[in-house]
Design an enzyme around this catalytic site. Structure first.
Site, PDB file in Angstrom:
ATOM      1  N   THR A 166      -8.628 -25.312  39.262  1.00  0.00           N
ATOM      2  CA  THR A 166      -7.981 -25.817  40.469  1.00  0.00           C
ATOM      3  C   THR A 166      -8.291 -27.291  40.718  1.00  0.00           C
ATOM      4  O   THR A 166      -7.427 -28.060  41.152  1.00  0.00           O
ATOM      5  CB  THR A 166      -8.437 -24.987  41.687  1.00  0.00           C
ATOM      6  OG1 THR A 166      -7.932 -23.668  41.512  1.00  0.00           O
ATOM      7  CG2 THR A 166      -7.943 -25.551  42.996  1.00  0.00           C
ATOM      8  N   SER A 191      -9.115 -20.954  34.375  1.00  0.00           N
ATOM      9  CA  SER A 191     -10.308 -20.340  33.780  1.00  0.00           C
ATOM     10  C   SER A 191     -10.109 -18.863  33.471  1.00  0.00           C
ATOM     11  O   SER A 191     -10.918 -18.271  32.758  1.00  0.00           O
ATOM     12  CB  SER A 191     -11.532 -20.554  34.663  1.00  0.00           C
ATOM     13  OG  SER A 191     -11.522 -19.698  35.773  1.00  0.00           O
ATOM     14  N   THR A 197     -12.853 -21.848  39.047  1.00  0.00           N
ATOM     15  CA  THR A 197     -13.926 -21.064  39.668  1.00  0.00           C
ATOM     16  C   THR A 197     -13.901 -19.594  39.257  1.00  0.00           C
ATOM     17  O   THR A 197     -14.924 -18.917  39.337  1.00  0.00           O
ATOM     18  CB  THR A 197     -13.847 -21.135  41.211  1.00  0.00           C
ATOM     19  OG1 THR A 197     -12.590 -20.592  41.645  1.00  0.00           O
ATOM     20  CG2 THR A 197     -14.000 -22.553  41.715  1.00  0.00           C
ATOM     21  N   ASP A 198     -12.730 -19.099  38.839  1.00  0.00           N
ATOM     22  CA  ASP A 198     -12.603 -17.644  38.655  1.00  0.00           C
ATOM     23  C   ASP A 198     -13.564 -17.072  37.612  1.00  0.00           C
ATOM     24  O   ASP A 198     -14.094 -15.982  37.791  1.00  0.00           O
ATOM     25  CB  ASP A 198     -11.153 -17.272  38.307  1.00  0.00           C
ATOM     26  CG  ASP A 198     -10.218 -17.495  39.495  1.00  0.00           C
ATOM     27  OD1 ASP A 198     -10.723 -17.617  40.633  1.00  0.00           O
ATOM     28  OD2 ASP A 198      -8.995 -17.548  39.299  1.00  0.00           O
TER      29      ASP A 198
HETATM   30  N1  ASP Z   1      -7.425 -19.968  38.996  1.00  0.00           N
HETATM   31  C1  ASP Z   1      -8.345 -21.074  39.102  1.00  0.00           C
HETATM   32  C2  ASP Z   1      -9.238 -21.058  37.884  1.00  0.00           C
HETATM   33  O1  ASP Z   1     -10.188 -20.333  37.822  1.00  0.00           O
HETATM   34  C3  ASP Z   1      -9.135 -20.943  40.359  1.00  0.00           C
HETATM   35  C4  ASP Z   1     -10.067 -22.090  40.668  1.00  0.00           C
HETATM   36  O2  ASP Z   1     -10.330 -22.967  39.885  1.00  0.00           O
HETATM   37  O3  ASP Z   1     -10.594 -22.076  41.796  1.00  0.00           O
HETATM   38  O4  ASP Z   1      -8.959 -21.785  36.942  1.00  0.00           O
END
Ligand code: ASP
Length: 323
Positions: free
Chosen positions: A12, A53, A84-85
């Site tokens: 993100t 991710s 973050t995932d």
């Molecule tokens: N879908 C994103 C990822 O994990 C979520 C994020 O980065 O917060 O790449």
């Protein structure tokens, strides 16, 4: 002046709106440009991946570990931007692959893209670089106001800015108005550092529910998995009346598949010795994951199976992944 490097992988933090929705399009240098003038260090930038991710898998962990190992030959610390995932899985895998690296490897990301007016990306990046400049060796996730050991990190919130928790251990450090305070750094092995980027993705994760059929465990063997991490009930119990999971686990162990038992409770440890339903599991080939997080356990099993002597690694806590 310290020399640091930003390795970008997507997520993100690097997203911009596209006609198909948010997608990671920003480069490492774009991210560095947003914060570099606020930091008393030299920062170089490199794109390793540009992905969500959810697509990061064991092969990407190995490639990223190699990129970090390479970068650290020439700089004092690395910041990795990441979605973050699955950041907690990557952080755990890197913790094993880079154990003893002697320099800081700090993962960060954000809940909102860096281009969003209310973004948390800038603060997270500034704090991640602050942690890298501070120099405590090991692999950490730096997010919101915490620095968390890579083997104790769990994503516990989907949307809050404070998305990650340090589970079964104090946070390694925290930020306040005075800056970063290191309170519990990631323990590092004493022996000489060597990159160990081998990994075997053939590990199955099973969360038990009352009534889970032993057939699932037979499937694990037939499908060619070499390891199983099982999230058992409470202290480590599982059912054996009507549907005998204990027998099915023994069969798995006898056929050479490694089994690591953790608790499906988020907090505190599994202890197979307390209840009769846990004692059935106290066999040599069934390993007690104690207070490991599921993320740390799955990555440890995959990583250990990628090394020459998996049992040697599975039976020791390498970087504080269990107590
Ligand atoms: N879908 C994103 C990822 O994990 C979520 C994020 O980065 O917060 O790449």
């Amino acid at each position: 002046m310290k020399k640091l490097m930003l390795l970008a992988t997507g997520g993100t933090i690097a997203c911009t709106p596209t006609e198909n929705g948010l997608a990671p399009t920003l480069h490492a240098q774009n991210l560095v440009d947003c914060v570099a003038d606020k930091l008393p260090c030299e920062i170089s930038a490199r794109d390793v991946f540009m992905m969500d991710s959810s697509n990061m898998q064991p092969e990407e962990w190995s490639a990223l570990a190699r990129a970090i190992d390479e970068a650290l030959k020439d700089c004092d610390g690395v910041v990795v931007t990441h979605g973050t995932d699955t950041m907690a899985y990557t952080a755990a895998a890197l913790s094993y692959m880079l154990a003893g690296v002697g320099k800081p490897v700090i993962l960060t990301g954000s809940q909102l893209p860096i281009s969003h007016p209310l973004t948390d990306a800038r603060l997270n990046l500034l704090r991640a670089f602050t942690a890298a400049m501070q120099g405590t060796p090991g692999v950490y996730v730096c997010f919101h106001d915490q620095l968390i050991s890579g083997v104790r990190c769990v994503k516990t919130h989907t949307s809050s800015m404070n998305a990650f928790s340090s589970v079964n251990a104090r946070a390694a450090g925290f930020f306040d108005v005075e800056g970063l305070h290191i309170v519990s750094p990631q323990p590092q092995p004493a022996n000489e550092y060597r990159l160990r980027d081998g990994i075997d993705p053939h590990v199955f994760l099973l969360k038990l529910a009352p009534g889970t059929s032993p057939d699932v465990l037979r499937f694990v063997r037939q499908a060619g998995y070499r390891g199983l991490v099982i999230e058992a009930f409470g202290l480590g119990g599982l059912h054996y009346i009507r549907r005998n999971l204990v027998r099915a686990m023994e069969e798995l162990g006898e056929s050479g598949i490694y089994v690591l038992v953790v608790s499906q409770c988020l907090y505190e440890k599994a202890d197979l010795s307390v209840y009769e339903v846990g004692r059935g599991l106290m066999k040599d080939y069934i390993l007690n994951g104690r207070d490991m997080t599921t993320e740390a356990a799955v990555c440890k099993m995959m990583w250990a199976l990628g090394q020459e002597d998996p049992v040697r690694w599975l039976k020791q806590s390498l970087v504080g992944e269990y107590r």
